[in-house]
Design an enzyme around this catalytic site. Structure first.
Site, PDB file in Angstrom:
ATOM      1  N   LYS A 138      65.620  74.643  71.503  1.00  0.00           N
ATOM      2  CA  LYS A 138      65.014  73.079  70.965  1.00  0.00           C
ATOM      3  C   LYS A 138      63.681  73.089  71.437  1.00  0.00           C
ATOM      4  CE  LYS A 138      64.467  71.108  74.003  1.00  0.00           C
ATOM      5  NZ  LYS A 138      63.285  71.495  75.261  1.00  0.00           N
ATOM      6  N   TYR A 223      66.269  65.046  73.557  1.00  0.00           N
ATOM      7  CA  TYR A 223      67.560  64.601  74.043  1.00  0.00           C
ATOM      8  C   TYR A 223      67.991  63.360  73.839  1.00  0.00           C
ATOM      9  CZ  TYR A 223      67.782  69.507  76.225  1.00  0.00           C
ATOM     10  OH  TYR A 223      67.708  70.587  76.539  1.00  0.00           O
TER      11      TYR A 223
HETATM   12  P1  NAD Z   1      58.411  79.662  79.761  1.00  0.00           P
HETATM   13  O1  NAD Z   1      57.099  79.346  79.831  1.00  0.00           O
HETATM   14  O2  NAD Z   1      59.131  79.799  81.197  1.00  0.00           O
HETATM   15  O3  NAD Z   1      58.891  81.177  78.856  1.00  0.00           O
HETATM   16  C1  NAD Z   1      58.352  81.325  77.686  1.00  0.00           C
HETATM   17  C2  NAD Z   1      58.461  82.722  77.352  1.00  0.00           C
HETATM   18  O4  NAD Z   1      57.561  83.138  76.182  1.00  0.00           O
HETATM   19  C3  NAD Z   1      57.331  83.580  78.275  1.00  0.00           C
HETATM   20  O5  NAD Z   1      58.223  84.837  78.668  1.00  0.00           O
HETATM   21  C4  NAD Z   1      56.107  84.108  77.904  1.00  0.00           C
HETATM   22  O6  NAD Z   1      55.746  85.324  78.265  1.00  0.00           O
HETATM   23  C5  NAD Z   1      56.620  84.114  76.454  1.00  0.00           C
HETATM   24  N1  NAD Z   1      55.539  83.965  75.337  1.00  0.00           N
HETATM   25  C6  NAD Z   1      55.471  84.781  74.393  1.00  0.00           C
HETATM   26  N2  NAD Z   1      54.123  84.405  73.691  1.00  0.00           N
HETATM   27  C7  NAD Z   1      53.559  83.534  74.199  1.00  0.00           C
HETATM   28  C8  NAD Z   1      52.142  82.853  73.996  1.00  0.00           C
HETATM   29  N3  NAD Z   1      51.708  83.084  73.236  1.00  0.00           N
HETATM   30  N4  NAD Z   1      52.145  81.902  75.348  1.00  0.00           N
HETATM   31  C9  NAD Z   1      52.722  81.665  76.364  1.00  0.00           C
HETATM   32  N5  NAD Z   1      54.180  82.197  76.365  1.00  0.00           N
HETATM   33  C10 NAD Z   1      54.491  83.049  75.462  1.00  0.00           C
HETATM   34  O7  NAD Z   1      59.142  78.686  78.758  1.00  0.00           O
HETATM   35  P2  NAD Z   1      60.769  78.239  78.968  1.00  0.00           P
HETATM   36  O8  NAD Z   1      61.040  77.138  79.916  1.00  0.00           O
HETATM   37  O9  NAD Z   1      61.895  79.591  78.993  1.00  0.00           O
HETATM   38  O10 NAD Z   1      60.997  77.861  77.318  1.00  0.00           O
HETATM   39  C11 NAD Z   1      61.123  78.489  76.370  1.00  0.00           C
HETATM   40  C12 NAD Z   1      61.740  77.717  75.208  1.00  0.00           C
HETATM   41  O11 NAD Z   1      63.166  77.357  75.733  1.00  0.00           O
HETATM   42  C13 NAD Z   1      61.261  76.512  74.851  1.00  0.00           C
HETATM   43  O12 NAD Z   1      61.343  76.259  73.497  1.00  0.00           O
HETATM   44  C14 NAD Z   1      61.729  75.366  75.474  1.00  0.00           C
HETATM   45  O13 NAD Z   1      61.807  73.940  74.869  1.00  0.00           O
HETATM   46  C15 NAD Z   1      63.188  75.681  75.763  1.00  0.00           C
HETATM   47  N6  NAD Z   1      63.794  75.269  76.961  1.00  0.00           N
HETATM   48  C16 NAD Z   1      65.118  74.740  76.672  1.00  0.00           C
HETATM   49  C17 NAD Z   1      65.873  74.258  77.589  1.00  0.00           C
HETATM   50  C18 NAD Z   1      67.512  73.802  77.532  1.00  0.00           C
HETATM   51  O14 NAD Z   1      67.886  73.245  78.323  1.00  0.00           O
HETATM   52  N7  NAD Z   1      67.997  73.961  76.447  1.00  0.00           N
HETATM   53  C19 NAD Z   1      65.330  74.478  78.938  1.00  0.00           C
HETATM   54  C20 NAD Z   1      64.040  75.070  78.925  1.00  0.00           C
HETATM   55  C21 NAD Z   1      63.315  75.511  77.961  1.00  0.00           C
END
Ligand code: NAD
Length: 369
Positions: A138, A223
């Site tokens: 999401k 949420y």
């Molecule tokens: P994060 O920044 O920790 O990780 C993002 C990943 O995407 C990294 O591995 C990064 O290398 C990669 N990536 C690929 N192309 C990229 C670019 N151009 N710029 C930046 N990063 C790039 O983020 P996250 O917290 O893991 O979040 C990822 C997704 O998960 C988002 O959509 C976020 O909303 C969602 N999320 C959901 C929950 C939940 O509780 N459901 C919790 C956290 C995150």
């Protein structure tokens, strides 16, 4: 009796929504995952950032019906570390370009897209075209158009598409939905919901509009919006919103704090708030005709607590929400069932959030069709 009728109506509404999202499910070809209903569904995590590392990979180890079969990453060093830690064979390691070759890999049934919001469609569409089911984090994407493209790609491939609304599989949340649907405290009259946290690193993608599509609302306000929709069981007909910033430099591109109100067709209202400024907002209260109930904390990965105005307990054992979400998706694949969190559900939230941004910008309520 009336409550029963209402519940049945809601059931029919949800079932027909789900059926509309995947009408081909009944005649699904067997290679889509049902050949052996006892096998574990192979997941490939796409984007190995904080969520994949801290919660999804560990969550997969706790599932009954899934296994971590592969990874998709743009960072070779991560590929090496994950390969060693999770014993992932080289043939199941892809990058964002080579993932088009997933079509040749029967080990992988599902691609779980966990990249920044504005990159979900790109990977989800590649995965669907390679014949894989898709679970997208999401918010589903940053525009209605991109959500629709994801839905179209999965439909064309006759594969399932779900959105990672983990708390739909959290027992306190499920109980609150039951209390609302069965009108245990009478009909729902109004809902208050809020979720926020103090965001750190000012350079992260969540603060860059091109990658996030928006700030607090897109990240965690979603949420509260979900709560308003699953508790009311209705779709909002009008939204009003106001945005404010205490740090216009850090939040130059995205919303820091957003308060928004939703109006539903039967007169129910929801007052919601979200912020990136500080922690503390993490609860909801449902005011019904003869009492109230709700959760607080409501939205964390754990520690959810419930309350009812009649003093009865609203307490359940803690579950790993991600494991429950992935197991549910695996069950949908194995047994040809529609998901309760299909792409259409993600698109609806993005459509409403787009209207909320418009309402905040113009200062005028926005009607929704
Ligand atoms: P994060 O920044 O920790 O990780 C993002 C990943 O995407 C990294 O591995 C990064 O290398 C990669 N990536 C690929 N192309 C990229 C670019 N151009 N710029 C930046 N990063 C790039 O983020 P996250 O917290 O893991 O979040 C990822 C997704 O998960 C988002 O959509 C976020 O909303 C969602 N999320 C959901 C929950 C939940 O509780 N459901 C919790 C956290 C995150």
């Amino acid at each position: 009796m009336k409550a029963q009728r209402q519940t049945r109506r809601e059931f029919i509404r949800l079932t027909s929504l789900a059926a509309a999202s995947a009408p081909w499910l009944a005649s699904w070809p067997s290679q889509a995952g049902a050949a052996d209903p006892d096998r574990k569904i192979g997941f490939a995590l796409c984007g190995l950032g904080g969520l994949s590392t801290g919660l999804l990979a560990p969550g997969l180890q706790k599932t009954k019906y899934c296994r971590l079969a592969g990874i998709i990453t743009g960072t070779p060093a991560k590929a090496a570390a994950w390969k060693a830690k999770y014993n992932i064979p080289d043939k199941n390691i892809y990058n964002y370009q080579t993932m088009v070759n997933l079509a040749d890999n029967p080990d992988i049934d599902v691609v779980y897209v966990v990249t920044p919001n504005a990159l979900h469609a790109e990977s989800a569409i590649k995965a669907a075209k390679a014949g894989k089911h898709v679970l997208s984090e999401k918010p589903m994407e940053v525009s209605v158009e991109k959500c629709q493209q994801m839905i179209d790609a999965s439909k064309a491939a006759q594969r399932l598409l779900a959105v990672g609304y983990r708390n739909r599989f959290e027992p306190h949340t499920i109980e609150c939905i039951r209390l609302a649907r069965e009108k245990v405290f009478g009909p729902v009259k109004s809902i208050e919901a809020s979720f926020g946290f103090g965001i750190g690193d000012p350079t992260q993608w969540r603060l860059k509009h091109d990658l996030s599509g928006g700030g607090a609302l897109m990240d965690v306000g979603i949420y509260a919006l979900q709560t308003a929709r699953y508790i009311s069981g209705e779709e909002p007909i009008e939204v009003a919103a106001r945005e404010s910033k205490t740090d216009p430099v850090k939040f130059k591109e995205v919303d820091e704090t957003m308060v928004f109100q939703l109006k539903f067709p039967d007169g129910v209202t929801a007052s919601c708030a979200t912020t990136f400024a500080t922690g503390g907002m993490n609860s909801y209260t449902v005011h019904a005709g003869n009492g109230s109930f709700g959760l607080g904390p409501a939205y964390g990965y754990g520690g959810v607590q419930g309350r009812r105005s009649d003093g009865q307990p609203l307490t359940f054992p803690e579950v790993d929400q991600f494991a429950a979400e992935m197991d549910d998706f695996a069950q949908c694949i194995l047994h040809h069932k529609p998901t309760i969190v299909p792409g259409e559900e993600g698109l609806r939230d993005v459509k409403i959030m787009t209207a909320i941004y418009q309402a905040a910008k113009t200062g005028q309520p926005v009607k929704l069709s």
